[in-house]
Motif scaffolding. Structure first.
Motif, PDB file in Angstrom:
ATOM      1  N   TYR A  60       0.833  -1.213   0.000  1.00  0.00           N
ATOM      2  CA  TYR A  60       0.000   0.000   0.000  1.00  0.00           C
ATOM      3  C   TYR A  60       0.863   1.257   0.000  1.00  0.00           C
ATOM      4  N   ILE A  61       1.908   1.261   0.797  1.00  0.00           N
ATOM      5  CA  ILE A  61       2.821   2.409   0.840  1.00  0.00           C
ATOM      6  C   ILE A  61       3.508   2.587  -0.513  1.00  0.00           C
ATOM      7  N   LEU A  62       3.947   1.479  -1.119  1.00  0.00           N
ATOM      8  CA  LEU A  62       4.591   1.559  -2.428  1.00  0.00           C
ATOM      9  C   LEU A  62       3.640   2.122  -3.473  1.00  0.00           C
ATOM     10  N   GLN A  63       2.397   1.653  -3.488  1.00  0.00           N
ATOM     11  CA  GLN A  63       1.434   2.146  -4.461  1.00  0.00           C
ATOM     12  C   GLN A  63       1.178   3.637  -4.277  1.00  0.00           C
ATOM     13  N   THR A  64       1.126   4.073  -3.019  1.00  0.00           N
ATOM     14  CA  THR A  64       0.914   5.492  -2.738  1.00  0.00           C
ATOM     15  C   THR A  64       2.061   6.330  -3.280  1.00  0.00           C
ATOM     16  N   MET A  65       3.295   5.867  -3.077  1.00  0.00           N
ATOM     17  CA  MET A  65       4.455   6.615  -3.542  1.00  0.00           C
ATOM     18  C   MET A  65       4.578   6.585  -5.063  1.00  0.00           C
ATOM     19  N   ILE A  66       4.255   5.462  -5.688  1.00  0.00           N
ATOM     20  CA  ILE A  66       4.299   5.386  -7.147  1.00  0.00           C
ATOM     21  C   ILE A  66       3.296   6.358  -7.747  1.00  0.00           C
TER      22      ILE A  66
END
Length: 231
Positions: A60-66
């Protein structure tokens, strides 16, 4: 490397334990790869629920940053000295002004960012650090997130507290800054020194010059995943 760019502007080194992800990689495939890596690394020494929580929250954090325009995303799964499983993500974003001078005062730029962060996050630990690359603004704060429950097969959002470390590094090669964002759900005070050492090592490896030999004598982490690309 960004399309059309001839030479990298900023290089950094990932320590062992970090895995880089493709920005266009399918999220499901990425989570499956993370699950496989977790099983290989930790086997039955970590509960399935614990591993699931780490992988889903990290995704979820990765998707937010992407979605925010990250130029680099990577994640690490490590076992702390006390045996606990821990996970963190690294995202790097490039902040460039729409218009401005060709060159910038690096120290003044870092100081302005630190002042802005102090005003935005009054409860955060904000300061300036001198890296081998140059001065950078530093911000450490805890943040409350609501992870979509659907990621866990639940109807309601799942609350999560994360600790975030941000380094804003004014670029030597032109106007703009590189924003390094480290995020982890592991807020255990006993684990924090290990993470600070890890993050500090990455930031100290920043360079505007591409290494001539990635395995040259004296390289700080010869077994690292690799030295990274332009951001």
């Amino acid at each position: 490397m960004t399309d059309g760019a001839a030479e990298p502007d900023l290089w950094f080194e990932l320590p062992p334990g970090f895995a880089q992800f493709g920005l266009d990689e399918d999220p499901e495939a990425r989570m499956l790869r993370m699950a496989e890596a977790t099983d290989v690394t930790f086997g039955d020494t970590a509960a399935a629920e614990q591993k699931l929580s780490l992988i889903v929250s990290g995704e979820y954090i990765l998707q937010t940053m992407i979605a925010a325009g990250a130029e680099h995303v990577s994640s690490c799964l490590v076992r702390m000295p006390d045996g606990e499983l821990s996970q963190a993500t690294l995202c790097v974003l490039l902040e460039t002004p729409a218009m401005g001078p060709e060159h910038q005062d690096l120290q003044s730029s870092a100081k302005r960012t630190a002042v802005q962060w102090s005003e935005l996050y009054p409860d955060a630990e904000v300061g300036l650090v001198m890296l081998p690359y140059g001065m950078a603004a530093l911000c450490i704060r805890d943040q409350e997130l609501l992870v979509p429950g659907a990621l866990f097969g639940l109807g309601d959002p799942v609350p999560a507290t994360v600790r975030q470390v941000q380094f804003c590094v004014p670029l030597q090669t032109g106007p703009g800054s590189a924003l390094f964002v480290f995020t982890t759900q592991d807020t255990d005070p006993g684990h924090w020194p290990a993470y600070l050492d890890m993050f500090s090592g990455i930031m100290k490896s920043l360079s505007a010059v591409k290494p001539e030999d990635e395995r040259r004598p004296g390289r700080r982490n010869p077994d690292a995943e690799g030295t990274e690309r332009r951001i």
